[in-house]
Design a protein around this motif. Structure first.
Motif, PDB file in Angstrom:
ATOM      1  N   LYS A   1       5.146  52.006   9.554  1.00 13.33           N
ATOM      2  CA  LYS A   1       5.840  51.180  10.426  1.00 13.33           C
ATOM      3  C   LYS A   1       4.686  50.611  11.494  1.00 13.33           C
ATOM      4  CE  LYS A   1       9.671  49.960  10.993  1.00 13.33           C
ATOM      5  NZ  LYS A   1      11.111  49.801  10.768  1.00 13.33           N
ATOM      6  N   LEU A   2       3.737  51.713  11.902  1.00  9.53           N
ATOM      7  CA  LEU A   2       2.723  51.427  12.948  1.00  9.53           C
ATOM      8  C   LEU A   2       1.710  50.494  12.195  1.00  9.53           C
ATOM      9  CD1 LEU A   2       1.927  54.963  13.983  1.00  9.53           C
ATOM     10  CD2 LEU A   2       3.001  53.371  15.250  1.00  9.53           C
ATOM     11  N   LEU A   3       1.445  50.314  10.912  1.00  8.08           N
ATOM     12  CA  LEU A   3       0.638  49.302  10.400  1.00  8.08           C
ATOM     13  C   LEU A   3       1.141  47.787  10.139  1.00  8.08           C
ATOM     14  CD1 LEU A   3      -1.888  48.563   8.666  1.00  8.08           C
ATOM     15  CD2 LEU A   3      -0.432  49.310   6.483  1.00  8.08           C
ATOM     16  N   GLU A   4       2.703  47.960  10.079  1.00  7.55           N
ATOM     17  CA  GLU A   4       3.170  46.562  10.048  1.00  7.55           C
ATOM     18  C   GLU A   4       3.231  45.903  11.427  1.00  7.55           C
ATOM     19  OE1 GLU A   4       7.452  46.612   8.842  1.00  7.55           O
ATOM     20  OE2 GLU A   4       7.070  44.582   8.186  1.00  7.55           O
ATOM     21  N   MET A   5       3.389  46.858  12.378  1.00 10.21           N
ATOM     22  CA  MET A   5       3.319  46.535  13.661  1.00 10.21           C
ATOM     23  C   MET A   5       1.784  45.742  14.006  1.00 10.21           C
ATOM     24  SD  MET A   5       4.961  48.232  17.066  1.00 10.21           S
ATOM     25  CE  MET A   5       4.416  48.093  18.730  1.00 10.21           C
TER      26      MET A   5
END
Ligand SMILES: Nc1ncnc2c1ncn2[C@@H]1O[C@H](COP(=O)(O)OP(=O)(O)OP(=O)(O)O)[C@@H](O)[C@H]1O
Ligand SMILES: [Mg+2]
Lengths: 296, 327
Positions: free
Chosen positions: A182-186
């Motif tokens: 999730k963090l990577l996508e953001m």
């Protein structure tokens, strides 16, 4: 703990009396008559909606309210049955998804889309816009893109640090945990310096300590002039950082307004909680430790 | 058994034109499937276009040999566009179905008597070698050692093929380490994610389809260089052999197709030499000599299944791919 030390909550975003579809002083998205049905089900039926510029807007509503579908429609990933909408003054109906992204409207997905067999750093670098080396012929001549690529890498590393993923940069995205993806996508979405970021449940599965730091980061984005629209079920987060809240239920916008006002709206409590009419919505849906908000 | 003869009959396949042609066409498949995630089951069609484009433009239109190669490449670009425009917007499976069918259409068009004046239908084409051989810089003579002893023409075909293969591999390597390659690999993983980042996914898929198709047509040219072009060579089983080569070597690797092709042909010719001799020697009591030489295809089929099950990343592939794909 307090996050908004350097940012003030934006107020006075709307014009006239607060009601669903209220016009905004400076809207970045204006949508009219957007409908989308799946079979007999009207997933989205929005008469008029404006998203304020340079503010943080939360889109909330029960499961199946049509939030993700509205995201898909606004970003060109799905086509509405009817309706028109504009981003930054440019009409977007019929514009393919990749073009809306190039215009500066970048989104993330509720079901995370990390590129599994690319490394974390490659994922990040893919997010940057206007890369010369992405042209077939130019890519064959490394000296034409090497310098730009190095700059992009520096920027990616800074963001990864912010998102606590710097130690993972050489791992495949497939090796990350769900929350890390999730963090990577953001972080990847932010690589393109968007004008508007649209985050579909960005904090789902992210631990509270990191959530706090990311909330700071989102507030920082606003300070830099970015507009944020996010879907979230965690009412504390919504209260904590949003300037404006839009509530959807059964495809329609049932309420909108500043967070304090909206959370007290009976229609909202109804849509969300049914019988818990007298409860504070934050306590019922949120986590245990209630975030104390600084009143401005 | 004559192990000496078996050995020399087998090792010559390391640099045979067929091996080089398979490696070329398989690099194309690696671009399609290994890097871009496109399921192409019609690589034989691209090879046929290369071979026929080369032969017909020389025989019917009097083009020089190198222009014949360019015509073959151009034909594969057109074929890729015809295939890609309707199917690349759909799910990956549709491209797979379309490619099988389209490659068969191509083969049958070359085989039918309708265009007999150009294609010589089922008999195929020959006698287009003059130009290519005239361009041979090697003086007349016999060169080499042991099993690798060839005349100047045979060497010229091999050297030219290896040069082509080297160029194709260099191109692929340059592309896949560039930002272009990053986008293409991203599309293989999740095209919506790449779309959300502002990349024109359709255009990149098209570029990858064309590139791999052009490599396939060059494989077809090298396939045609030593002897003749016959439509019966471009059947679906050719495509499936190329897939075997690809999966054997490693789908998303630069040198996998070369390693795979060499191994494939060595195993095939070893079995072709050994099995009939074993039958003759009475070691395979349940088989005749002729049956034994066909049995190698069965063994190759079994080998393909074993690779897919036990080493899906291929010989050169990254071990991690295995773990992740098992999800
Ligand atoms: N592709 C689809 N096909 C059929 N129905 C769909 C499709 N996508 C969404 N729906 C339906 O549309 C409605 C809205 O779905 P949507 O995903 O927009 O909800 P949501 O507000 O994002 O909910 P959640 O908070 O659970 O993510 C749901 O009733 C869902 O069943
Ligand atoms: Mg949703």
């Amino acid at each position: 703990m307090p996050a908004d030390t350097n940012t003030t909550r934006s107020t006075g975003l709307h014009v006239g009396e607060i009601r669903p579809g209220v016009p905004k002083v400076d809207p970045i998205i204006v949508a009219d008559n957007i409908t989308r049905s799946f079979g007999g089900l009207k997933a989205v039926d929005v008469e008029h909606l404006e998203i304020p510029r340079n503010a943080i807007t939360a889109l909330i509503g029960p499961n199946g309210a049509g939030k993700t579908t509205l995201f898909n429609l606004l970003t060109g990933f799905d086509k509405p049955d009817t309706g028109s909408w504009s981003f930054d003054g440019k009409a977007l109906a019929g514009v393919p998804a990749f073009k809306t992204s190039r215009m500066g409207q970048v989104r993330t997905f509720q079901l995370t889309k990390a590129l599994a067999m690319l490394t974390v750093l490659e994922n990040m670098k893919l997010g940057a816009k206007g890369q010369a080396g992405e042209n077939f012929w130019v890519s064959l001549l490394p000296w034409l893109w090497r310098k730009q690529d190095d700059e992009i890498e520096q920027k990616a590393l800074k963001l990864l640090e912010r998102f606590k993923l710097d130690a993972k940069q050489d791992d495949f995205a497939a090796e990350l945990s769900g929350g890390q993806r999730k963090l990577l996508e953001m972080a990847r979405a932010l690589m393109s310096d968007p004008t508007l970021v649209m985050l579909d449940e960005p904090m789902a599965g992210v631990n509270p300590a990191l959530t706090q730091s990311l909330l700071d980061h989102i507030l920082g984005l606003k300070a830099e002039g970015m507009t944020v629209l996010f879907v979230e079920h965690d009412m504390h987060m919504v209260r904590h950082i949003s300037d404006w809240v839009i509530v959807m239920a059964e495809g329609r916008v049932v309420a909108e307004g500043p967070p304090d006002v909206v959370m007290k709206n009976p229609a909202v409590i109804d849509a969300y909680l049914g019988s818990h009419l007298d409860s504070d919505i934050g306590v019922v849906t949120g986590r245990v430790g209630v975030v104390k908000e600084k009143k401005k | 058994m004559d192990w000496g003869a078996i050995f020399s009959n087998t090792v010559v396949w390391i640099i045979s034109p067929e091996t080089i042609a398979y490696a070329l066409a398989t690099v194309g498949l690696a671009v399609h499937f290994g890097y871009a995630g496109l399921l192409n089951f019609g690589q034989a069609g691209f090879m046929a276009l290369g071979a026929y484009g080369y032969a017909i433009s020389i025989l019917s239109f009097g083009f020089p040999w190198w222009a014949g190669i360019l015509v073959g490449m151009a034909a594969s670009v057109v074929f890729a566009l015809i295939l890609g425009i309707p199917t690349l917007r759909l799910r990956a499976d549709y491209l797979a179905i379309a490619t099988i069918a389209a490659a068969e259409v191509v083969r049958l068009l070359f085989q039918t008597t309708v265009f007999d004046a150009f294609t010589n239908s089922a008999d195929g084409l020959g006698g287009y070698h003059e130009g290519f051989r005239a361009a041979n810089p090697i003086p007349k003579g016999v060169y080499g050692f042991g099993p690798f002893t060839y005349n100047e023409t045979d060497w010229w075909v091999r050297i030219f093929g290896i040069l082509l293969l080297a160029v194709v591999i260099l191109l692929t390597w340059l592309l896949m380490r560039s930002p272009w390659g990053r986008v293409v690999k991203g599309i293989r993983e999740d095209e919506d994610a790449v779309r959300a980042l502002g990349k024109n996914v359709f255009s990149y898929k098209m570029q990858a389809l064309i590139l791999g198709g052009v490599f396939g047509s060059l494989g077809g040219v090298v396939f045609a260089l030593p002897s003749a072009v016959v439509p019966g060579a471009y059947v679906p089983s050719l495509t499936f052999f190329l897939w075997t080569v690809l999966l054997l070597g490693g789908a998303a690797t630069i040198f996998g197709p070369v390693v795979g092709s060499v191994l494939f042909w060595i195993i095939m010719s070893f079995l072709a030499n050994v099995l009939p001799r074993m039958a003759d020697a009475g070691w395979l009591p349940f088989m005749t000599n002729a049956q034994a030489s066909i049995a190698r295809y069965i063994l190759v089929g079994i080998a393909l299944m074993l690779i897919v099950v036990f080493r899906p990343q291929g010989i050169l592939g990254n071990k991690k791919e295995l773990t992740f794909n098992a999800r």
